[in-house]
Design a protein around this motif. Structure first.
Motif, mmCIF file in Angstrom:
data_model
loop_
_atom_site.group_PDB
_atom_site.id
_atom_site.type_symbol
_atom_site.label_atom_id
_atom_site.label_comp_id
_atom_site.label_asym_id
_atom_site.label_seq_id
_atom_site.Cartn_x
_atom_site.Cartn_y
_atom_site.Cartn_z
ATOM 1 N N GLN A 1 37.772 2.377 25.077
ATOM 2 C CA GLN A 1 37.990 3.803 24.872
ATOM 3 C C GLN A 1 37.580 4.244 23.473
ATOM 4 N N THR B 1 29.173 12.286 31.125
ATOM 5 C CA THR B 1 30.171 12.100 30.074
ATOM 6 C C THR B 1 30.979 10.833 30.320
ATOM 7 N N ARG C 1 34.035 10.889 28.814
ATOM 8 C CA ARG C 1 35.380 11.407 28.546
ATOM 9 C C ARG C 1 36.158 11.575 29.849
ATOM 10 N N HIS D 1 34.109 8.684 24.339
ATOM 11 C CA HIS D 1 34.029 10.090 23.936
ATOM 12 C C HIS D 1 32.589 10.542 23.785
ATOM 13 N N LYS D 2 31.758 10.183 24.737
ATOM 14 C CA LYS D 2 30.337 10.516 24.629
ATOM 15 C C LYS D 2 29.917 11.481 25.731
#
Length: 370
Positions: free
Chosen positions: A71, A53, A55, A76-77
């Motif tokens: 960001q 991730t 995140r 957010h992957k």
């Protein structure tokens, strides 16, 4: 002359003692044949890093997480678990899997499933965390999944520096480490960056670590990379004599307290090192840690956040590991054609992109490095 010989001997041992025979053979091939060595790697790498991730619950100054533009675009992957399932099977033969990179692995929804599955194919699985999400329940589930070691990154045993660099509450992390040690038997290794500004506070790190049952080892890394200096305001060590005194102090304290460390395995990077334009062949894409990003892209080393040298989701691991892009990168390393990023972090002489021949800069995805 003798001390220099033993320094090189120590360096050779440090690079090869946990590696497989074919990896050591590749290392020696490059040392002996230099630019005439083959770009083909006939071994499965011993150590593999997978980024589950991007995140994260912190915005550390060292990291791209603190960059709002990065960001927004990349932060957010998550790796699809189905993709992880397909890749982990292909990594059978590796000795160690490390789960970390830009993101906080404990934010990955199926982290326990990922560890449990990985243990079916790879003997040793480790995870690196910032420590803020550790609870008794998490500790139990990590042990049940089969995690072999937990790395926790901190910057100093001084709460002021922890807040300044990470925006993190050191007391909360201390509480979590204590609960973790009371709940499970997984050993903890502390990861820390040594800078000119934090050096004095880090002298207290062995004593700080000795408070906690679970902490068994400290892994030091010297601050380097001029970009990170510009971003954080923290500088590499300036004096070899000061660093050697620090080494002796840490070694003495760790031995007295029964804590292992890597303090004598680190090369010293004096101020100005990154302007010296060092020469040499980078071994990373041949024999060192192989890094796979959340999007399945192979990176040449662990300092790259994202660099597209072949996608394991599309080509399979073996197809990407010895694919055209990866072998082209290795060829550049053999001929000492380095990009700006390699120059920044490791002091290699940057390749003139106006010269004939392909430059490694053509395959780097800009503004995504760690």
């Amino acid at each position: 002359m003798i001390s220099r010989f033993f320094f090189h001997l120590l360096g050779l041992w440090r690079r090869t003692h946990t590696r497989k025979f074919l990896e050591v053979l590749k290392y020696l091939e490059i040392k002996l044949l230099k630019k005439h060595a083959s770009t083909y790697c006939y071994h499965t790498p011993s150590h593999v890093l997978i980024e589950l991730t991007t995140r994260c619950n912190l915005r550390c100054k060292w990291c791209n997480q603190a960059n709002p533009e990065w960001q927004k675009k990349y932060g957010h992957k998550d790796m699809a678990f189905a993709d992880f399932e397909r890749i982990i099977v292909q990594l059978k033969g590796a000795n160690r899997l490390l789960l970390y990179n830009i993101g906080e692995p404990l934010l990955y929804k199926r982290i326990f499933d990922a560890i449990k599955l990985a243990k079916q194919y790879i003997p040793e699985v480790r995870l690196t965390s910032n420590g803020l999400l550790l609870t008794a329940d998490v500790a139990k589930k990590l042990q049940q999944a089969g995690l072999d070691m937990l790395h926790i990154s901190i910057d100093s045993p001084d709460p002021v520096y922890m807040q300044k660099i990470r925006g993190a509450d050191l007391k909360k992390i201390e509480e979590n480490i204590r609960i973790f040690g009371e709940t499970c038997d997984i050993p903890i290794e502390i990861w820390v960056v040594v800078s000119e500004e934090t050096l004095e506070t880090l002298k207290q790190l062995p004593a700080w670590a000795s408070q906690f049952k679970a902490i068994k080892r400290i892994r030091f890394q010297l601050q380097k990379g001029m970009h990170s200096v510009e971003i954080t305001g923290f500088n590499p060590l300036a004096s070899l004599e000061v660093y050697q005194a620090f080494q002796r102090h840490i070694d003495r304290e760790c031995k007295q307290l029964g804590i292992a460390s890597n303090i004598y395995e680190l090369p010293f990077y004096p101020r100005g090192y990154h302007q010296r334009q060092a020469k040499g062949i980078c071994q990373a894409p041949f024999t060192q840690l192989v890094s796979i990003s959340v999007r399945g892209q192979i990176n040449p080393c662990c300092t790259y956040g994202t660099c597209d040298l072949g996608n394991v989701f599309e080509l399979g691991f073996k197809g990407a590991w010895n694919g055209d892009q990866m072998r082209a990168w290795r060829n550049d390393m053999l001929h000492q054609r380095y990009c700006e990023y390699c120059s920044n972090w490791c002091g290699y002489k940057q390749h003139d992109t106006s010269a004939k021949g392909k430059s490694v800069q053509t395959v780097i995805m800009p503004n995504q490095g760690r």
